[in-house]
Structure formats: C-alpha cells, structure tokens
Write an enzyme that holds these catalytic residues in place. Structure first.
Site, PDB file in Angstrom:
ATOM      1  N   GLU A  47     -15.886  18.639 -11.078  1.00 33.62           N
ATOM      2  CA  GLU A  47     -15.326  19.985 -10.955  1.00 33.62           C
ATOM      3  C   GLU A  47     -15.560  20.533  -9.549  1.00 33.62           C
ATOM      4  OE1 GLU A  47     -15.671  24.316 -13.263  1.00 33.62           O
ATOM      5  OE2 GLU A  47     -17.210  22.792 -13.568  1.00 33.62           O
ATOM      6  N   LYS A 129      -8.410  26.903 -13.383  1.00 35.36           N
ATOM      7  CA  LYS A 129      -9.246  27.243 -14.534  1.00 35.36           C
ATOM      8  C   LYS A 129      -8.901  28.636 -15.021  1.00 35.36           C
ATOM      9  CE  LYS A 129     -14.172  27.019 -15.826  1.00 35.36           C
ATOM     10  NZ  LYS A 129     -15.535  26.730 -15.311  1.00 35.36           N
ATOM     11  N   CYS A 163     -14.778  22.061 -17.395  1.00 40.70           N
ATOM     12  CA  CYS A 163     -16.027  22.603 -17.901  1.00 40.70           C
ATOM     13  C   CYS A 163     -15.861  23.356 -19.215  1.00 40.70           C
ATOM     14  CB  CYS A 163     -16.669  23.465 -16.807  1.00 40.70           C
ATOM     15  SG  CYS A 163     -18.447  23.715 -16.987  1.00 40.70           S
TER      16      CYS A 163
END
Length: 347
Positions: A47, A129, A163
């Site tokens: 990430e 995200k 995540c």
C-alpha cells in the site's frame, strides 16, 4: 482466460526509501526485474509504497506532523508522470502485470491510489481508497466508487482494495459481482504488531473463500534504522513493528506458499485458475448462491467532482433567442448572450 491456465504470481515485501521517491521507485523497478526473472507474470507491491506509507502520521501528533506531510506532498507521484511511465516501461519490457500502491498528488490533495499496469504497459486501473482509516484521514482525501472496477488483464480479471477497505463488505461485494479472478490486496505492514498480521490473514483468506478468487497480498517492511528515523521514542517504535503478512491465497482459502511475516523477500506461487470453478461450483456468492430479488447492491460509480458544468461549451449554452418568452436574464448586457441567471416570470 483459459480456465486451466497457470499464472505465476509474486508479492513483494520490501522496504521503501524514506528519503526519496526516485530511490523507492528504483527499488520497484529492480524488484520487477527480479520477479520477472523468476517467471512471475504478476507482481503486487504494498500500500502506498511510492514514495512511502505515511508511518509518521501513526506516531506523531498532528501539530508535529506538518513537516513530514509537506515532504510527502513533494515526493508524491503524479498520474501520469515520468514515474508512472517508468513503471509502465518495466511492465512492458518484462511482460508482467504490475500492481503498485502510490501516494497520488492531485493538485492540493493526496490520495491513497492503486495502479495496475497490464503486461503491455497500459495503465488499466487507477483507483483511490474510498475511506482512509483513522490517522490516514489527516493525510489523504477520499476516493469514489468509480474505481471499484474489475479490469481485464493478461493474467485474468483483477480487482483491488487497500487495507481496511476489506472491512467494507459492500466494496468487496462490488468486485465480487464483477467476477474478479485475482484480487490485489495491499497493506502497509510494519505496524501495530502481530495482531495486525493475524487480522490481515483472516481477512484475505475469508475474501478468497467468499469471492472464489485468488488473493495476492503485499505488505511493506521497515528496517530498525528506518523506525528510529521516524521516532526516537522507544515506546512508539513498538507501534512500527510486526503486522506483516505477505501472502498468496487460493480460492479455497489456503496459503499457496508460506507467508512472509518478517524481513524482505518476494513470495512466488502458481495460481491454478481451474480452482476458481472448483470453488464456485459449490458456492458462487454472486451467482447460484445469491438472492438478488431479496438482497442486491446499488452503487453510484460516477466520479465525484467538486464542480459540475451544466453547459460545457458555448455551442450548448442557451442564448436569449432560445429562451421562452417568459424567461429573462439578470445580465442584460452579457456580450456573448449566454444566460447567467434565468428566472421564470409568473403569469
């Protein structure tokens, strides 16, 4: 894709360079070459690996994090840019699909962005995200659902989440409903301790089972020297250790190779694509096991924008000659005859 094809996948657990985007990017290009030399057709990086995950924001109070936040702005990646061109060239040169997490700078905002380059170097996916987690909300803006897409690639249909997006079941379902075959998962690693690794393992194995897909998960690694450079506080340093679970999971929820939980390395495993049908024959959660007449997902996948232009060109803008006789403009002297304000008169 042929259902019986074998795809060799790689997941990288390596340390970024916390001083320079270009030096971290050099590590990415080196690792792509190394994985390709071992026959990998897909490689996944952690990430926001380029230039680095903002570990500082997890251990520093906001009042003390400004300097590092600004430095992250300065080193962040633009999309497209020379940096993305370099990754695309490496993917094309080695014939490998590359999934890379980056800090993307878009004018005055940073985003947690996942990039997927196909084996010919084409950028087939750029997504942000949708909800940064906890401390990350001080660093990144929010993405939108336009990136919740599964894309076709040389190795199959790829979906990606970052995540704790994996704890948003509707985000996962959006990818499942698009029949992803390989799921790219990216976590920062080197955070929180062993409990983070344990939770991560449960999460990615569950998604593999529920989606009936392969999961290739990559986490980052920090050296002792890097941890000390982030904070001299030994108590806070403990929050920057552990939490690594670089793993490759089958649609049956099994590890295809022992995971990497410490140190640097490249995990490689062969994905037997026939296992997808083997799993979905028993339980296809978006097919014969679904009940869409009872439960279904509605998604707004339009790109979010702070401004919408009603009339994007002069050719489509209304003029006084096209107005109803009961409409008047508030700007009678408008030289190009476009209507700035329209009122409908009573009567």
């Amino acid at each position: 894709m042929e259902p019986n094809r074998i795809v060799r996948a790689a997941a990288a657990q390596i340390a970024p360079d916390l001083t320079s985007r270009d030096k971290t990017l050099a590590r990415v290009l080196e690792t792509i070459r190394e994985a390709a030399a071992k026959g990998a057709e897909l490689i996944v990086f952690p990430e926001t690996f380029v230039p680095w995950y903002p570990y500082f924001s997890f251990v520093l109070p906001p009042v003390l994090s400004g300097r590092e936040h600004v430095r992250l702005y300065e080193e962040a990646m633009m999309v497209p840019s020379a940096a993305t061109d370099a990754v695309a060239s490496a993917a094309r040169e080695h014939g490998i699909v590359v999934a890379l997490g980056v800090n993307e700078r878009d004018h005055g905002t940073l985003y947690n962005t996942q990039l997927v380059f196909d084996a010919d170097g084409t950028l087939v996916l750029k997504r942000r995200k949708i909800t940064p987690t906890f401390h990350e909300r001080m660093i990144w803006g929010q993405g939108d659902a336009s990136g919740l897409k599964v894309v076709d690639s040389t190795v199959g249909r790829i979906g990606a989440l970052a995540c704790w997006e994996h704890y948003n079941p509707l985000a996962r379902y959006a990818l499942m409903a698009q029949h992803e075959e390989i799921h790219v998962a990216q976590f920062p690693g080197s955070m929180v301790g062993p409990i983070f690794a344990d939770q991560m393992e449960v999460t990615i194995r569950h998604h593999a089972l529920e989606s009936g897909c392969f999961v290739v998960n990559s986490t980052g690694w920090l050296t002792d020297e890097q941890i000390i450079s982030i904070t001299p506080d030994e108590g806070l340093q403990m929050a920057l250790r552990g939490g690594c679970m670089t793993a490759i999971i089958s649609p049956e929820g099994k590890h295809l190779a022992p995971p990497i939980t410490e140190g640097e390395g490249i995990l490689i495993a062969d994905l037997d694509m026939s296992l997808i049908v083997k799993r979905k024959r028993m339980m296809d959660s978006v097919g014969h096991y679904a009940r869409p007449e009872l439960l279904h997902l509605v998604i707004d996948d339009r790109p979010a924008s702070p401004m919408v232009t009603s009339y994007p060109s002069l050719e489509t803008a209304p003029t006084r000659s096209t107005l109803d006789e009961h409409q008047t403009s508030a700007f009678d002297g408008n030289p190009d005859q476009r209507v700035a304000v329209v009122r409908r008169q009573a009567g």
